[in-house]
Design a protein around this motif. Sequence first.
Motif, short mmCIF file in Angstrom:
data_model
loop_
_atom_site.label_atom_id
_atom_site.label_comp_id
_atom_site.label_asym_id
_atom_site.label_seq_id
_atom_site.Cartn_x
_atom_site.Cartn_y
_atom_site.Cartn_z
N THR A 24 61.40 20.73 13.32
CA THR A 24 60.94 21.98 13.95
C THR A 24 59.62 22.47 13.37
O THR A 24 58.71 22.84 14.11
CB THR A 24 62.01 23.08 13.80
N GLU A 25 59.50 22.45 12.06
CA GLU A 25 58.28 22.94 11.42
C GLU A 25 57.07 22.09 11.81
O GLU A 25 56.01 22.60 12.18
CB GLU A 25 58.44 22.94 9.90
N LEU A 26 57.25 20.77 11.78
CA LEU A 26 56.18 19.86 12.18
C LEU A 26 55.85 20.04 13.66
O LEU A 26 54.68 20.04 14.05
CB LEU A 26 56.58 18.41 11.89
N GLY A 27 56.87 20.22 14.49
CA GLY A 27 56.65 20.45 15.91
C GLY A 27 55.84 21.70 16.17
O GLY A 27 54.94 21.71 17.02
N LEU A 28 56.13 22.78 15.44
CA LEU A 28 55.37 24.02 15.60
C LEU A 28 53.92 23.84 15.15
O LEU A 28 53.01 24.37 15.79
CB LEU A 28 56.04 25.17 14.84
#
Length: 173
Positions: free
Chosen positions: A122-126
């Motif tokens: 999720t963090e990388l996606g954001l």
Amino acid sequence: MLPIICQQLSQQGPGWLKIPLSRVPLGLQAPLLEPLLRRVLAEPLGQGELGFLQGRRLQIWVPDLDYRLTLTLAGDTLQLLPGHQADVVIRAGFNDLIRLSHRDCDPDTLFFQRRLLITGDTELGLECKNLLDRLEPSRQPVWFRRLLGGMAKVLQQAERQSGGRGGAGKDKT
């Protein structure tokens, strides 16, 4: 006549790319795509804005082309990777990626319409989505802006032809 051609290109164009992309091995794609990506993303690369990809795998999946592009940042160089394993997958239709790159729509709009899907870390996606949001066409090479502009005009014409209902412009992802 032109509106009909635009309509056909927006609906069938991705399908025309599907077979060639599926038959070209990564060994032949990498020498073409890696320099292209480095050139298109030269400014963010030079400013360290892609540091979040260091040693991580980002995959861009274009379902209507049945195409996946997996890449990483190794040092200060973007590299294509074999396989489909990735830390984060960004999924969108070809026409939506054109609109996004040309700034005819923003990532948040596509995301909330479920036309831009992000799965995995999720963090990388954001961080990836935020980078997409920060990329301005003025930061892209002139030839690339012109190419995207021509493709975006075809999509806009097709959408006008369909009465703005999103029929031709709505991808099936």
